[in-house]
Design an enzyme around this catalytic site. Structure first.
Site, PDB file in Angstrom:
ATOM      1  CB  THR A  19      -0.378  12.157   1.773  1.00 59.02           C
ATOM      2  OG1 THR A  19      -1.071  13.252   2.800  1.00 59.02           O
ATOM      3  CG2 THR A  19      -1.207  11.150   1.188  1.00 59.02           C
ATOM      4  CE  LYS A  20       0.385  17.585   2.373  1.00 56.03           C
ATOM      5  NZ  LYS A  20      -0.618  18.775   2.615  1.00 56.03           N
ATOM      6  NE  ARG A  42      -6.621  11.287  21.771  1.00 60.12           N
ATOM      7  CZ  ARG A  42      -5.523  10.571  22.500  1.00 60.12           C
ATOM      8  NH1 ARG A  42      -4.552  11.180  23.358  1.00 60.12           N
ATOM      9  NH2 ARG A  42      -5.629   9.248  22.938  1.00 60.12           N
ATOM     10  CG  ASN A  93      -0.269  -9.058  12.804  1.00 59.74           C
ATOM     11  OD1 ASN A  93      -0.491 -10.227  12.352  1.00 59.74           O
ATOM     12  ND2 ASN A  93      -1.178  -8.736  13.985  1.00 59.74           N
ATOM     13  CB  ALA A 116      -6.944   0.956  11.963  1.00 60.18           C
ATOM     14  CG  ASP A 146      11.312   0.049  -6.192  1.00 61.50           C
ATOM     15  OD1 ASP A 146      11.650  -0.853  -6.579  1.00 61.50           O
ATOM     16  OD2 ASP A 146      10.049   0.323  -6.001  1.00 61.50           O
ATOM     17  CG  HIS A 167       4.744   5.141 -11.599  1.00 55.84           C
ATOM     18  ND1 HIS A 167       5.730   4.555 -12.075  1.00 55.84           N
ATOM     19  CD2 HIS A 167       4.437   4.166 -10.668  1.00 55.84           C
ATOM     20  CE1 HIS A 167       5.839   3.388 -11.887  1.00 55.84           C
ATOM     21  NE2 HIS A 167       4.991   3.066 -10.966  1.00 55.84           N
TER      22      HIS A 167
END
Length: 189
Positions: free
Chosen positions: A146-147, A164, A65, A141, A73, A95
């Site tokens: 991060t993992k 779940r 969408n 949403a 990069d 960074h």
């Protein structure tokens, strides 16, 4: 030399974003030029932003969408039948936290992102460097991923966590208490 290559890629992204809705063929041709690969039957709603675009590899029958952001990069792999809600961001670059190193300019690290087959990433989600998302998974949403997230689960939150597994309930109800109707009311396997 890299600046010239990136400028050429950015020109393709700009040209894609300037297309009219009626220019579907032109948009498809530009996707095939600007991305590392762009699978058959895939579609992206404009606008899209990408650092390079050529470092993003799309499977077939994917859908994105509007306002997809690809900080590519590093390599981004997207499996077949994967969908992105509006305002999703996928980041391969970061960074250092150390201010003394940042003071020398813009040192950065780049780690690839891999998104499996048949994944749905909801509106406003952010996928961070180095993340792998397994096949068939749903990312809610607004999540901050991060993992790594395994296959066949529903995950969401800040940070994103598995809530779940995808289960029998999901084959009866498409959303909360709303039941599927024919032809989707039978389990596919």
């Amino acid at each position: 030399e890299m600046k010239q290559v990136q400028d050429a890629q950015q020109d393709l992204v700009f040209e894609f974003n300037a297309c009219r809705p009626s220019q579907a063929e032109k948009k498809q041709g530009l996707c095939k030029k600007m991305f590392g690969s762009f699978g058959q039957g895939s579609w992206i709603e404009g606008p899209v932003r990408a650092n390079w675009a050529c470092n993003t590899y799309w499977g077939s029958k994917c859908y994105a969408n509007f306002n997809l952001v690809l900080v590519d990069d590093g390599r981004i792999d997207i499996g077949d039948h994967t969908m992105f809600g509006p305002d999703v961001t996928i980041v391969t670059t970061g960074h250092t936290i150390r201010p003394d190193i940042r003071a020398y300019g813009t040192p950065q690290f780049t780690v690839p992102v891999s998104i499996g087959r048949n994944v749905w990433i909801g509106a406003g989600a952010i996928v961070m460097p180095g993340v792998t998302i397994g096949d068939n998974t749903v990312i809610g949403a607004g999540s901050l991923v991060t993992k790594d997230i395994p296959a066949d689960v529903v995950a969401y939150g800040h940070p994103c966590k598995v809530v779940r597994p995808i289960n029998d309930h999901d084959y009866v109800y498409f959303w909360r208490d709303r039941r599927y109707q024919a032809p989707y009311d039978a389990r596919p396997f």
